[in-house]
Every structure is written in structure tokens, then in C-alpha cells.
Scaffold this motif. Structure first.
Motif, PDB file in Angstrom:
ATOM      1  N   THR A  47       0.873  -1.222  -0.128  1.00  0.00           N
ATOM      2  CA  THR A  47       0.193   0.015  -0.102  1.00  0.00           C
ATOM      3  C   THR A  47       0.959   1.343  -0.149  1.00  0.00           C
ATOM      4  O   THR A  47       2.079   1.241   0.364  1.00  0.00           O
ATOM      5  CB  THR A  47      -0.806   0.025   1.183  1.00  0.00           C
ATOM      6  OG1 THR A  47      -0.208   0.254   2.509  1.00  0.00           O
ATOM      7  CG2 THR A  47      -1.722  -1.410   1.398  1.00  0.00           C
ATOM      8  N   PRO A  48       0.194   2.426  -0.299  1.00  0.00           N
ATOM      9  CA  PRO A  48       1.098   3.540  -0.281  1.00  0.00           C
ATOM     10  C   PRO A  48       1.714   3.882   0.892  1.00  0.00           C
ATOM     11  O   PRO A  48       2.923   4.366   1.275  1.00  0.00           O
ATOM     12  CB  PRO A  48       0.243   4.642  -0.792  1.00  0.00           C
ATOM     13  CG  PRO A  48      -0.955   4.120  -1.389  1.00  0.00           C
ATOM     14  CD  PRO A  48      -1.008   2.681  -1.091  1.00  0.00           C
ATOM     15  N   GLN A  49       0.980   3.494   2.106  1.00  0.00           N
ATOM     16  CA  GLN A  49       1.368   3.688   3.450  1.00  0.00           C
ATOM     17  C   GLN A  49       2.696   2.846   3.943  1.00  0.00           C
ATOM     18  O   GLN A  49       3.491   3.435   4.398  1.00  0.00           O
ATOM     19  CB  GLN A  49       0.318   3.503   4.432  1.00  0.00           C
ATOM     20  CG  GLN A  49      -0.865   4.493   4.471  1.00  0.00           C
ATOM     21  CD  GLN A  49      -1.837   4.278   3.272  1.00  0.00           C
ATOM     22  OE1 GLN A  49      -1.863   3.118   2.701  1.00  0.00           O
ATOM     23  NE2 GLN A  49      -2.985   4.642   3.433  1.00  0.00           N
ATOM     24  N   GLU A  50       2.431   1.632   3.343  1.00  0.00           N
ATOM     25  CA  GLU A  50       3.742   0.712   3.477  1.00  0.00           C
ATOM     26  C   GLU A  50       4.791   1.085   2.806  1.00  0.00           C
ATOM     27  O   GLU A  50       6.024   1.073   3.268  1.00  0.00           O
ATOM     28  CB  GLU A  50       3.175  -0.805   3.072  1.00  0.00           C
ATOM     29  CG  GLU A  50       2.304  -1.200   4.190  1.00  0.00           C
ATOM     30  CD  GLU A  50       1.714  -2.735   3.414  1.00  0.00           C
ATOM     31  OE1 GLU A  50       1.398  -3.650   4.313  1.00  0.00           O
ATOM     32  OE2 GLU A  50       1.601  -2.862   2.292  1.00  0.00           O
ATOM     33  N   ILE A  51       4.605   1.519   1.781  1.00  0.00           N
ATOM     34  CA  ILE A  51       5.870   2.154   0.566  1.00  0.00           C
ATOM     35  C   ILE A  51       6.530   3.251   1.633  1.00  0.00           C
ATOM     36  O   ILE A  51       7.666   3.367   1.439  1.00  0.00           O
ATOM     37  CB  ILE A  51       5.356   2.277  -0.752  1.00  0.00           C
ATOM     38  CG1 ILE A  51       4.898   1.167  -1.469  1.00  0.00           C
ATOM     39  CG2 ILE A  51       6.271   3.096  -1.447  1.00  0.00           C
ATOM     40  CD1 ILE A  51       4.066   1.500  -2.832  1.00  0.00           C
ATOM     41  N   ARG A  52       5.611   4.182   2.045  1.00  0.00           N
ATOM     42  CA  ARG A  52       6.043   5.363   2.694  1.00  0.00           C
ATOM     43  C   ARG A  52       6.967   4.688   3.891  1.00  0.00           C
ATOM     44  O   ARG A  52       7.892   5.326   4.237  1.00  0.00           O
ATOM     45  CB  ARG A  52       4.851   6.273   2.992  1.00  0.00           C
ATOM     46  CG  ARG A  52       5.480   7.431   3.940  1.00  0.00           C
ATOM     47  CD  ARG A  52       6.381   8.554   3.210  1.00  0.00           C
ATOM     48  NE  ARG A  52       6.580   9.717   4.008  1.00  0.00           N
ATOM     49  CZ  ARG A  52       7.572  10.423   3.975  1.00  0.00           C
ATOM     50  NH1 ARG A  52       8.717  10.059   3.267  1.00  0.00           N
ATOM     51  NH2 ARG A  52       7.740  11.501   4.676  1.00  0.00           N
ATOM     52  N   ARG A  53       6.388   3.933   4.514  1.00  0.00           N
ATOM     53  CA  ARG A  53       6.959   3.470   5.859  1.00  0.00           C
ATOM     54  C   ARG A  53       8.218   2.606   5.668  1.00  0.00           C
ATOM     55  O   ARG A  53       9.309   2.652   6.561  1.00  0.00           O
ATOM     56  CB  ARG A  53       6.231   2.726   6.880  1.00  0.00           C
ATOM     57  CG  ARG A  53       6.436   2.343   7.839  1.00  0.00           C
ATOM     58  CD  ARG A  53       5.289   1.664   9.046  1.00  0.00           C
ATOM     59  NE  ARG A  53       5.210   0.374   8.569  1.00  0.00           N
ATOM     60  CZ  ARG A  53       3.863  -0.118   8.112  1.00  0.00           C
ATOM     61  NH1 ARG A  53       3.101   0.779   7.742  1.00  0.00           N
ATOM     62  NH2 ARG A  53       4.134  -1.255   7.718  1.00  0.00           N
ATOM     63  N   MET A  54       8.312   1.853   4.856  1.00  0.00           N
ATOM     64  CA  MET A  54       9.256   0.994   4.650  1.00  0.00           C
ATOM     65  C   MET A  54      10.487   1.326   3.751  1.00  0.00           C
ATOM     66  O   MET A  54      10.260   1.732   2.622  1.00  0.00           O
ATOM     67  CB  MET A  54       8.951  -0.581   4.017  1.00  0.00           C
ATOM     68  CG  MET A  54       7.680  -1.224   5.030  1.00  0.00           C
ATOM     69  SD  MET A  54       7.129  -2.570   3.904  1.00  0.00           S
ATOM     70  CE  MET A  54       5.655  -2.864   5.070  1.00  0.00           C
ATOM     71  N   ASP A  55      11.665   1.135   3.988  1.00  0.00           N
ATOM     72  CA  ASP A  55      12.804   1.109   3.002  1.00  0.00           C
ATOM     73  C   ASP A  55      12.931   0.052   1.956  1.00  0.00           C
ATOM     74  O   ASP A  55      12.093  -0.998   2.228  1.00  0.00           O
ATOM     75  CB  ASP A  55      14.121   1.107   4.104  1.00  0.00           C
ATOM     76  CG  ASP A  55      15.456   1.116   3.044  1.00  0.00           C
ATOM     77  OD1 ASP A  55      15.903   2.362   2.757  1.00  0.00           O
ATOM     78  OD2 ASP A  55      15.934   0.187   2.631  1.00  0.00           O
ATOM     79  N   ARG A  56      13.217   0.120   0.882  1.00  0.00           N
ATOM     80  CA  ARG A  56      13.392  -0.534  -0.259  1.00  0.00           C
ATOM     81  C   ARG A  56      13.931  -1.834   0.223  1.00  0.00           C
ATOM     82  O   ARG A  56      13.102  -2.885  -0.535  1.00  0.00           O
ATOM     83  CB  ARG A  56      14.501  -0.062  -1.226  1.00  0.00           C
ATOM     84  CG  ARG A  56      14.388  -0.639  -2.570  1.00  0.00           C
ATOM     85  CD  ARG A  56      15.294   0.007  -3.671  1.00  0.00           C
ATOM     86  NE  ARG A  56      15.589  -0.612  -4.737  1.00  0.00           N
ATOM     87  CZ  ARG A  56      14.932  -0.563  -5.979  1.00  0.00           C
ATOM     88  NH1 ARG A  56      13.625   0.038  -5.888  1.00  0.00           N
ATOM     89  NH2 ARG A  56      15.120  -1.431  -6.799  1.00  0.00           N
ATOM     90  N   PHE A  57      14.778  -2.107   1.188  1.00  0.00           N
ATOM     91  CA  PHE A  57      15.140  -3.509   1.435  1.00  0.00           C
ATOM     92  C   PHE A  57      14.034  -4.083   2.072  1.00  0.00           C
ATOM     93  O   PHE A  57      14.127  -5.403   1.924  1.00  0.00           O
ATOM     94  CB  PHE A  57      16.290  -3.478   2.090  1.00  0.00           C
ATOM     95  CG  PHE A  57      16.425  -3.539   3.740  1.00  0.00           C
ATOM     96  CD1 PHE A  57      16.560  -4.899   4.518  1.00  0.00           C
ATOM     97  CD2 PHE A  57      15.950  -2.304   4.411  1.00  0.00           C
ATOM     98  CE1 PHE A  57      16.405  -4.943   5.645  1.00  0.00           C
ATOM     99  CE2 PHE A  57      15.999  -2.341   5.878  1.00  0.00           C
ATOM    100  CZ  PHE A  57      16.272  -3.504   6.717  1.00  0.00           C
ATOM    101  N   VAL A  58      13.309  -3.579   2.863  1.00  0.00           N
ATOM    102  CA  VAL A  58      12.130  -4.303   3.758  1.00  0.00           C
ATOM    103  C   VAL A  58      10.834  -4.582   2.669  1.00  0.00           C
ATOM    104  O   VAL A  58      10.296  -5.758   2.542  1.00  0.00           O
ATOM    105  CB  VAL A  58      11.461  -3.223   4.808  1.00  0.00           C
ATOM    106  CG1 VAL A  58      10.482  -4.089   5.483  1.00  0.00           C
ATOM    107  CG2 VAL A  58      12.675  -2.963   5.627  1.00  0.00           C
ATOM    108  N   GLN A  59      10.733  -3.408   1.759  1.00  0.00           N
ATOM    109  CA  GLN A  59       9.842  -3.837   0.630  1.00  0.00           C
ATOM    110  C   GLN A  59      10.133  -5.024  -0.244  1.00  0.00           C
ATOM    111  O   GLN A  59       9.261  -6.029  -0.379  1.00  0.00           O
ATOM    112  CB  GLN A  59       9.758  -2.656  -0.257  1.00  0.00           C
ATOM    113  CG  GLN A  59       9.242  -1.213   0.318  1.00  0.00           C
ATOM    114  CD  GLN A  59       9.386  -0.005  -0.741  1.00  0.00           C
ATOM    115  OE1 GLN A  59       9.521  -0.266  -1.828  1.00  0.00           O
ATOM    116  NE2 GLN A  59       9.177   1.134  -0.299  1.00  0.00           N
ATOM    117  N   MET A  60      11.250  -5.308  -0.522  1.00  0.00           N
ATOM    118  CA  MET A  60      11.814  -6.376  -1.177  1.00  0.00           C
ATOM    119  C   MET A  60      11.470  -7.727  -0.307  1.00  0.00           C
ATOM    120  O   MET A  60      11.327  -8.790  -1.086  1.00  0.00           O
ATOM    121  CB  MET A  60      13.245  -6.288  -1.743  1.00  0.00           C
ATOM    122  CG  MET A  60      13.126  -5.123  -2.915  1.00  0.00           C
ATOM    123  SD  MET A  60      14.856  -5.270  -3.878  1.00  0.00           S
ATOM    124  CE  MET A  60      16.075  -4.709  -2.704  1.00  0.00           C
TER     125      MET A  60
END
Length: 420
Positions: free
Chosen positions: A62-75
Motif C-alpha cells: 500500500t502507499p502507507q507501507e511504501i512510505r514507511r518501509m525502506d526498499r530492502f524491507v519492501q523487497m
């Protein structure tokens, strides 16, 4: 003794945003390396990297998760979602008190921390920074264990949760820790692996300073050349791989498909030099022998070795010596390859990505090649599988890793007889 097996695999890697895309890329031996696109690399000696074409929204963040998480967490989230789906786990029917998480990372939220420092310090001009100019989630980025927390919350895991950070062996060591948790009865299932997104100015500058990365900027697809006489250093990468590690009887009881068994794991530290390696490969050889012993294997039982194979002269010769020390004459018979020639070196993540490759090699019977190996270094005189993949029955695969700080780790994946 409780045994652990791999029942799910998820991968986000350069040139492939899924397990199957990753597998096709490494089997084809087609490097996914290009000029750095996320910032202007002109000022740096090495201007190339193995980047992921990663869109977090594509993976349902989600946009909120993308804002909260660094790229390494997203991956990590993206690859974990794929691994959990691949495993067939129905999380609503899992005893979440027996479900754990173990994530590895060498450099954590490097991108967010650097970006926020640039803003807070007015591009480094201000010694005293103003926290009011930084994002509200900066603390989560500062503490790498927040990534393991994100995974635990996402899957409702109430068992052991940990962040392993042992440099470039983090990916192997995180799976090794998961294996130990299952052996010790602390968990029945562990979502384990590693993630790193280190492609940023500060990382590039650090490796430039010690001349560890390749300056072959005009030919990026030929820059990563493990064991080749013309190699000039490694190519920085990024990515994530997550495996579902499960107690064998638990997996069989629910009818899970099993890729392989975690048969043996060992780690050593050399205490020799922060970035240097002993030329005799002693500690890495010791880790390999211990992992083999725990797997109850003889050297000639191995069907494949996934090499650390970074593409630096020091590492490749050190690793070759370690294989000869640990395996004796059998070292000359076993096929070895380095997938870093295709996807670069993603620091803490690469060990778990290489273990994902081992799981696929054992289950599918194909050995990926070492790309760009056209003129072997005479000091690296083992079978490093140049250029072309091979079909082969592999019952036991070994992966070895070395990390700055003296970390040396090895792990064996095997076909478990009960489900072969």
C-alpha cells in the motif's frame, strides 16, 4: 533429531522479480548489470550495478507501507509473500506461536538513512541537523530489526523473531539460525532469508575507496567475472530471497511439496583482517568440512557448489584454496559456479539468494553457469562451469560465503530420502 526442509521459495533479484524469472535468468547466464540509474554515478570509479526493476505497488504494498518501509524491507515483503504462497501454508490454520521469522541484512535501510541525512543536513553542509526535516519513520530505518518485525506482523508470527547481520554471510546465517530454531524445538516453521538494497552513493563511495568493485563501466554486462583472469572486482547488486523452513514431519503431515532438506550448516570467523582473507582458505575450509560433517557427507557426495565467487582476485583464490583444503581431490570433480556473474553481489542478501538457487538446483537438476568466464585464472583451476548451464542429478548442493569482518559460512541442501 528434528529435521528442517524448504517448502517455499521467493526471490526478487536483478533481471527477475519472481522465483521463475530469477531461475530463467541464472540458467541462461545473462548478466542483469547496467549503469546505475537511481542517482548520477559519474563521480565514482565504479558506475555500474545489478539493479532490480522493482515496483512495490506491483507486489500489493500500500502507499502507507511504501512510505514507511525502506526498499530492502519492501523487497523482503515481496519475496516472503511469494515464498509463503509457494509453500501452500494456510496461515489461518497455523499455530502462530510456533511460527518464527529470521531475516538477514548487512546494511539495512541504507537508502532511507542516506536520503534523510542529506535532507536534514542540507546536503552535508550543516553539522547540527534538525530532526523536524526528517520523515516520521526514521527510527524504524535506523533499527534494522524493524524489518523482521514487519514480516512477523504481516504473517502473525508469535514465535522467535530475529535480524541476523553478519556482513555478506547474513543470508546463509539467517537460514542457519532458522534451521537451529527448528532443531531445538523452538519453532515448527520459520520464514527465513535476507534482503539488502545497498545501491546508494555512500555504499558506492565506500567500495570505491578500497577498489573492491569493478571499473568496467563501458561493458557492464561483462564486468562481473568470477574466477576469470580478467576480473577487476565485484559488481554491487540488490535483492531478496526468502525461504519457508519447516520441520520435516510438520511439512509431510500437511502434504507440502518439499524442495530439499537443510542438511548441514556451519560458520567460522578468521580474525585475520577486516576486509582481507588468508590465502590458504583455512577458516572457510573448516566451515565447509563442519557443514559436510553435520550433513554426514563425504566430499565425493557433492553434486554442486554455489560459490561465493565475488570476482575479486583475493576472494576467488582464497575460495579455491578452501575447496581444495576441505574436499581434497573431490574438489576437482564437483561442478561449481557463481551466480554473482549474473546478478551481482547484493551483500547480506546474496547468501539467501544463492541458497534459493541451491534449492532449485536440487529440485530441478540444472546447474547454472558462471557467466563471463572466458579465460580462467590459472590459480582458480577447478570446474567453475563456464558460460553454459548443465543438466545433472544433484542430491547434495553446498553453498559457501565470505564476509567482511572475517565471517565464513557454509550450508548443505540435500534431497531428503522420505520425500524424494
Amino acid at each position: 533429531m528434528r529435521r528442517s526442509v524448504v517448502t517455499g521459495v521467493g526471490v526478487v533479484a536483478p533481471g527477475g522479480g519472481s522465483r521463475e524469472e530469477f531461475w530463467a535468468r541464472i540458467v541462461d547466464g545473462k548478466p542483469a548489470i547496467r549503469r546505475v540509474s537511481t542517482f548520477d554515478p559519474t563521480a565514482y570509479r565504479s558506475q555500474i550495478a545489478a539493479e532490480c526493476d522493482f515496483d512495490p505497488a506491483r507486489y500489493g504494498l500500500t502507499p502507507q507501507e511504501i512510505r514507511r518501509m525502506d526498499r530492502f524491507v519492501q523487497m523482503a515483503i515481496a519475496s516472503a509473500d511469494e515464498a509463503v504462497a509457494d509453500s501452500g501454508l494456510e496461515l489461518g490454520r497455523v499455530d502462530t506461536d510456533r511460527l518464527g521469522v529470521c531475516l538477514g541484512s548487512a546494511v539495512g535501510a541504507t537508502i532511507t538513512l542516506e536520503d534523510e541525512y542529506v535532507v536534514a543536513s542540507n546536503h552535508g553542509r550543516d553539522w547540527v541537523t534538525d530532526h523536524r526535516h526528517t520523515m516520521p519513520f526514521l527510527y524504524q530505518s535506523l533499527v534494522p530489526s524493524s524489518a523482521a518485525t514487519e514480516l512477523a506482523v504481516r504473517y502473525g508470527a508469535h514465535g522467535p523473531a530475529a535480524l541476523v547481520s553478519t556482513g555478506c554471510t547474513s543470508g546463509i546465517d539467517s537460514i542457519g539460525h532458522a534451521h537451529s530454531l527448528i532443531q531445538d524445538g523452538e519453532a515448527d516453521i520459520v520464514i527465513a532469508g535476507a534482503s539488502d538494497a545497498p545501491i546508494s552513493p555512500i555504499t558506492v563511495a565506500c567500495f570505491d575507496a578500497i577498489r573492491a568493485t569493478s571499473p568496467r563501466n563501458d561493458e557492464p554486462d561483462q564486468a562481473s567475472r568470477p574466477f576469470d583472469a580478467g576480473r577487476q572486482g565485484f559488481v554491487l547488486g540488490e535483492g531478496s530471497a526468502i525461504l519457508v523452513i519447516e520441520e520435516l514431519e510438520h511439512a509431510l503431515a500437511r502434504g507440502a511439496r518439499v524442495y530439499c532438506e537443510v542438511a548441514g550448516y556451519a560458520a567460522r570467523a578468521n580474525g585475520f583482517h577486516m576486509t582481507g582473507l588468508r590465502p590458504d582458505g583455512f577458516e572457510l575450509g573448516e566451515a565447509i568440512m563442519e557443514a559436510m560433517d553435520r550433513a554426514r557427507l563425504n566430499p565425493d557426495d557433492l553434486g554442486y557448489i554455489s560459490a561465493h565467487g565475488s570476482g575479486t582476485k583475493q576472494n576467488d583464490r582464497h575460495e579455491t584454496a578452501a575447496y581444495k583444503r576441505a574436499l581434497g581431490e573431490a574438489a576437482r570433480q564437483v561442478p561449481i559456479s557463481s551466480i554473482k556473474s549474473v546478478i551481482g553481489h547484493s551483500l547480506g542478501a546474496i547468501g539467501s539468494i544463492e541458497m534459493a538457487a541451491c534449492a532449485l538446483v536440487v529440485s530441478r537438476g540444472v546447474i547454472p553457469p558462471t557467466a563471463n568466464l572466458t579465460t580462467p585464472d590459472p590459480d582458480c583451476d577447478l570446474d567453475y562451469t563456464p558460460l553454459v548451464a548443465r543438466e545433472a542429478e544433484v542430491d547434495h548442493a553446498l553453498s559457501a560465503g565470505s564476509g567482511f569482518g572475517g565471517f565464513q559460512s557454509a550450508m548443505v541442501f540435500s534431497k531428503p530420502s522420505e520425500v524424494s
